[in-house]
Design a protein around this motif. Structure first.
Motif, PDB file in Angstrom:
ATOM      1  N   CYS A 186       0.819  -1.224   0.000  1.00 33.63           N
ATOM      2  CA  CYS A 186       0.000   0.000   0.000  1.00 33.63           C
ATOM      3  C   CYS A 186       0.849   1.270   0.000  1.00 33.63           C
ATOM      4  O   CYS A 186       0.292   2.385   0.050  1.00 33.63           O
ATOM      5  N   LYS A 187       2.178   1.121  -0.013  1.00 34.42           N
ATOM      6  CA  LYS A 187       3.122   2.254  -0.071  1.00 34.42           C
ATOM      7  C   LYS A 187       3.165   3.077   1.209  1.00 34.42           C
ATOM      8  O   LYS A 187       3.609   4.221   1.194  1.00 34.42           O
ATOM      9  N   PHE A 188       2.713   2.501   2.331  1.00 29.53           N
ATOM     10  CA  PHE A 188       2.902   3.179   3.607  1.00 29.53           C
ATOM     11  C   PHE A 188       4.306   2.917   4.145  1.00 29.53           C
ATOM     12  O   PHE A 188       4.796   3.664   4.989  1.00 29.53           O
ATOM     13  N   VAL A 189       4.911   1.843   3.683  1.00 31.97           N
ATOM     14  CA  VAL A 189       6.326   1.555   3.954  1.00 31.97           C
ATOM     15  C   VAL A 189       7.013   1.437   2.603  1.00 31.97           C
ATOM     16  O   VAL A 189       6.697   0.540   1.821  1.00 31.97           O
ATOM     17  N   LYS A 190       7.940   2.364   2.331  1.00 30.90           N
ATOM     18  CA  LYS A 190       8.600   2.395   1.021  1.00 30.90           C
ATOM     19  C   LYS A 190      10.114   2.352   1.182  1.00 30.90           C
ATOM     20  O   LYS A 190      10.664   2.875   2.147  1.00 30.90           O
ATOM     21  N   ASN A 191      10.758   1.726   0.218  1.00 33.04           N
ATOM     22  CA  ASN A 191      12.224   1.712   0.150  1.00 33.04           C
ATOM     23  C   ASN A 191      12.864   1.166   1.427  1.00 33.04           C
ATOM     24  O   ASN A 191      13.901   1.659   1.880  1.00 33.04           O
ATOM     25  N   LEU A 192      12.232   0.159   2.003  1.00 33.47           N
ATOM     26  CA  LEU A 192      12.796  -0.449   3.212  1.00 33.47           C
ATOM     27  C   LEU A 192      12.487  -1.939   3.234  1.00 33.47           C
ATOM     28  O   LEU A 192      11.332  -2.341   3.386  1.00 33.47           O
ATOM     29  N   ASP A 193      13.517  -2.749   3.047  1.00 41.45           N
ATOM     30  CA  ASP A 193      13.370  -4.191   3.199  1.00 41.45           C
ATOM     31  C   ASP A 193      13.379  -4.531   4.684  1.00 41.45           C
ATOM     32  O   ASP A 193      14.151  -3.957   5.462  1.00 41.45           O
ATOM     33  N   VAL A 194      12.526  -5.467   5.071  1.00 37.87           N
ATOM     34  CA  VAL A 194      12.379  -5.826   6.481  1.00 37.87           C
ATOM     35  C   VAL A 194      12.738  -7.299   6.665  1.00 37.87           C
ATOM     36  O   VAL A 194      12.180  -8.168   5.994  1.00 37.87           O
TER      37      VAL A 194
END
Length: 223
Positions: A186-194
């Protein structure tokens, strides 16, 4: 008779003047209220913009720090994303709404994982996460309590040197993976692998742009 008519005309003129002055005062009051509403709306917009900037800065800080050290936190990422999703709701209400909207299917007799949640669970089984879907569904409904505990940081193996890490014992790990992968989609978390770890702190897979991919062991950092 002429004097009476003159006096009547004067009273009418004075009444009209009074009404005109009253209308003028009402118009000025309406203008003042309108200008006040505009100023309030502008302040609210400025506050929303400031809050959005702060959330972006917080997310950027997590991204940058995770490149150089381990950040193990089951709560921070979800909390930031929920403020983007529904800034007018508390974390508890926002997460409940997000989970019900995207991750659960509420039937007449029972609540089950949504199609998306089942798909994530199927992918996670390839990496050793095998909690039953009923348990994962219950954990999703109870997730706010898990991530609100004083110890909401997962144990991390000493072989992980950098990255943003979430996880824990089943079904907590599965519930976190479903939520965070959906937040990425949903693009609430972007550019971050978890990185997703199990109960022993071992990284089993990576949540990346809404997908679940294999974790590649990073090299041992130089002394």
């Amino acid at each position: 008779l002429k004097d009476l008519k003159t006096r009547e005309n004067i009273r009418i003129a004075e009444k009209d003047k009074f009404i005109a002055e009253k209308d003028k005062l009402i118009a000025e009051k309406d203008k003042f209220i309108e200008e006040k509403d505009i100023r309030i709306a502008e302040k609210e917009t400025q506050l929303k913009d400031l809050k959005r900037q702060l959330l972006q800065q917080e997310m950027q800080s997590l991204q940058e720090l995770s490149r150089v050290k381990v950040i193990a936190n089951n709560r921070a990422l979800i909390e930031n994303a929920m403020q983007q999703y529904k800034s007018d709701l508390s974390l508890t209400k926002g997460l409940e709404m997000f989970v019900n909207e995207h991750l659960l299917t509420v039937g007449r007799d029972k609540t089950t994982l949504s199609m998306y949640g089942r798909e994530v669970c199927n992918k996670l089984r390839n990496f050793g996460f095998a909690a039953k879907e009923d348990f994962v569904q219950k954990e999703l409904k109870n997730l706010i309590h898990e991530i609100s505990k004083p110890l909401h940081r997962p144990h991390v193996s000493g072989k992980i040197y950098t990255g943003y890490v979430v996880g824990g014992e089943p079904p907590l790990a599965e519930a976190l993976a479903i939520v965070i992968s959906k937040l990425q989609e949903c693009k609430f978390v972007k550019n971050l692998d978890v990185l997703l770890v199990d109960g022993e702190g071992k990284c089993k897979c990576v949540l990346s742009n809404g997908d679940i991919v294999e974790y590649v062991n990073e090299p041992v950092p130089p002394l």
